[in-house]
Design a protein around this motif. Sequence first.
Motif, short mmCIF file in Angstrom:
data_model
loop_
_atom_site.label_atom_id
_atom_site.label_comp_id
_atom_site.label_asym_id
_atom_site.label_seq_id
_atom_site.Cartn_x
_atom_site.Cartn_y
_atom_site.Cartn_z
N SER A 26 0.99 -1.26 0.68
CA SER A 26 -0.11 -0.35 -0.39
C SER A 26 1.06 1.39 0.23
CB SER A 26 -1.13 -0.03 1.16
OG SER A 26 -0.07 0.04 2.09
N LYS A 83 -6.28 -5.59 4.90
CA LYS A 83 -7.07 -4.17 4.87
C LYS A 83 -6.06 -3.09 4.57
CE LYS A 83 -9.82 -5.04 8.87
NZ LYS A 83 -10.70 -4.49 10.15
N GLY A 112 -7.45 -1.71 -2.34
CA GLY A 112 -7.37 -0.72 -2.40
C GLY A 112 -8.87 -0.84 -3.65
N GLU A 113 -9.73 0.43 -3.74
CA GLU A 113 -10.29 0.32 -4.62
C GLU A 113 -10.25 0.21 -6.30
OE1 GLU A 113 -11.52 4.15 -4.23
OE2 GLU A 113 -12.30 4.71 -2.51
N LEU A 160 -13.34 -5.78 4.51
CA LEU A 160 -12.37 -5.71 2.72
C LEU A 160 -13.83 -4.99 1.71
CD1 LEU A 160 -10.61 -9.51 2.77
CD2 LEU A 160 -10.06 -6.93 3.58
N GLN A 193 -16.19 -3.33 1.99
CA GLN A 193 -16.77 -2.00 1.64
C GLN A 193 -15.30 -1.18 1.42
OE1 GLN A 193 -18.69 0.60 3.47
NE2 GLN A 193 -19.79 -2.11 3.87
N LYS A 194 -14.19 -1.62 0.56
CA LYS A 194 -13.13 -0.89 -0.07
C LYS A 194 -12.85 -1.53 -1.23
CE LYS A 194 -9.79 -0.06 2.44
NZ LYS A 194 -7.73 -0.05 2.70
N SER A 248 -21.86 -5.43 -0.64
CA SER A 248 -21.07 -4.41 -0.49
C SER A 248 -19.77 -4.18 -2.07
CB SER A 248 -19.72 -4.10 0.60
OG SER A 248 -20.27 -4.12 1.97
N CYS A 249 -19.98 -5.91 -2.82
CA CYS A 249 -19.44 -6.02 -4.38
C CYS A 249 -20.58 -6.28 -5.46
CB CYS A 249 -18.56 -7.32 -4.23
SG CYS A 249 -17.28 -6.27 -2.84
#
Length: 461
Positions: A294, A319, A323-324, A347, A349-350, A376-377
């Motif tokens: 990261s 986490k 990444g997005e 995870l 959420q991202k 979320s995905c």
Amino acid sequence: MDTHLCDELLEEIFRRLSPPSSAAVSLVSKRCRRLLRSSTTSLSLNFPPPYNPTTIKSLSTFLSHHPYLSSISLTGGADPLLLAVTDSCPNLRHLRHPGDPVSPFSLYTLSASCLHLTSISVSLSRPLSFHWLPCFNLLKRLSLSFTGPSIEDNNLEIEENRDVSDLELNLESLSLRGISAGDSALSFLWRNCRNVKNLQLKSCDSVGDYPSFSKFLKFWNNLEEVELRTSRSIVDLVLLKLAADCLSLQSLLVHDGGNKEGLLHFINHTKSSFKKIDLRLPLDLENAHLIALSQNPNLKNLKILRLESCCLVTGEGLKAAVGEAMEELALINCDVVEREAGLLAALGQKLGNLRGLDLSHNEMMVGKDLVSMVVSCGGLEEVRLRGCGRLSDAAVIAIVRSCRNLERVDGALTACPEEVSSLRPGTRWCIAGRKVGPGSRGPGLRPHLPICKLRIVIVSV
């Protein structure tokens, strides 16, 4: 059918048949057998000994009945079988011969007869020599396994190849297995493979000739993919050179043998903009490596991250690593998924752009966390859940309900297919190797479910 359809139409039908069905075609009639052979472009043969003139002639005769063979995988003795292929398959483009080592003479003969070869996979015995390689003008993919005792001094082979050291081979993919410290003749490959995009090193203790290998990585900037499998002795050396000299890398795979410090140095200092990183390092991957991912600006746009059997990482590292921009995430047999409740939901959420998710062989993973992540995905197209024994049918159905773009679910399902298909009318469900319902035994297939235009979901064990 045998009398009313033309040869071309029958050949096209035979090409579309699955292997079990095509095997029975030759029993219909002599015409069907002839047309089946003429429509066959790929064969995989296991040819055991003895290799006497009669058996070799039989193989040549059999192959001559398949005039359009372009791909063949041949298991058995080396030179006699290879010479039979040479005599009978002039249109060959792909050759795989994982058996005994082949001789340079056989390879010379092959290059003179099979002029269209683009892919070769064979074994060579030591001492190594590559003076036959320039004879294959169209070769793009080369896979070599080295056998026999290590020889510390290959000066003869180096002299033998010196006259052709200025050649530029057209190889784009190079896979080498079993390199030892005495394989100095490999300098020929490192000097002349300037167009290689994919490099694979498997079960290697050395790179052969280090100066030539260093020059290969430093000056030939076409390299895009590197795979290091079971090659602990050279991982540190290779990663150090890649970090210093390679700017074009897009994919790195390291399985079963790494170096903690070398991997961390590579992640911190690489200048390549990676799209994919695939690691199977049970005791050599820690949170520090994931956090470093990261922090390196060149890795901000990582598209694919695959981790397998990485037992020392925690949710903190994961986490930080995701990444997005990530489109595919695999956590295969990673017990952090089971240890930390709520990790998958966090995870998710991202990972709004996630298209592929592989959580196979996480035996104790529960459905609640997984469903929370999938919600979320919403753009998921493929989910792999093989070996996740604690997942219920309700969890699988909830996944399907949440992902409108889903094309494939690979996992266990025990529910009745009508129950699942009712979630999305008009969808075709190919359900294999599963129970029809609670308490029933054996597989049950329902071939008459509704069919949609595009979306096909496969649910299997």
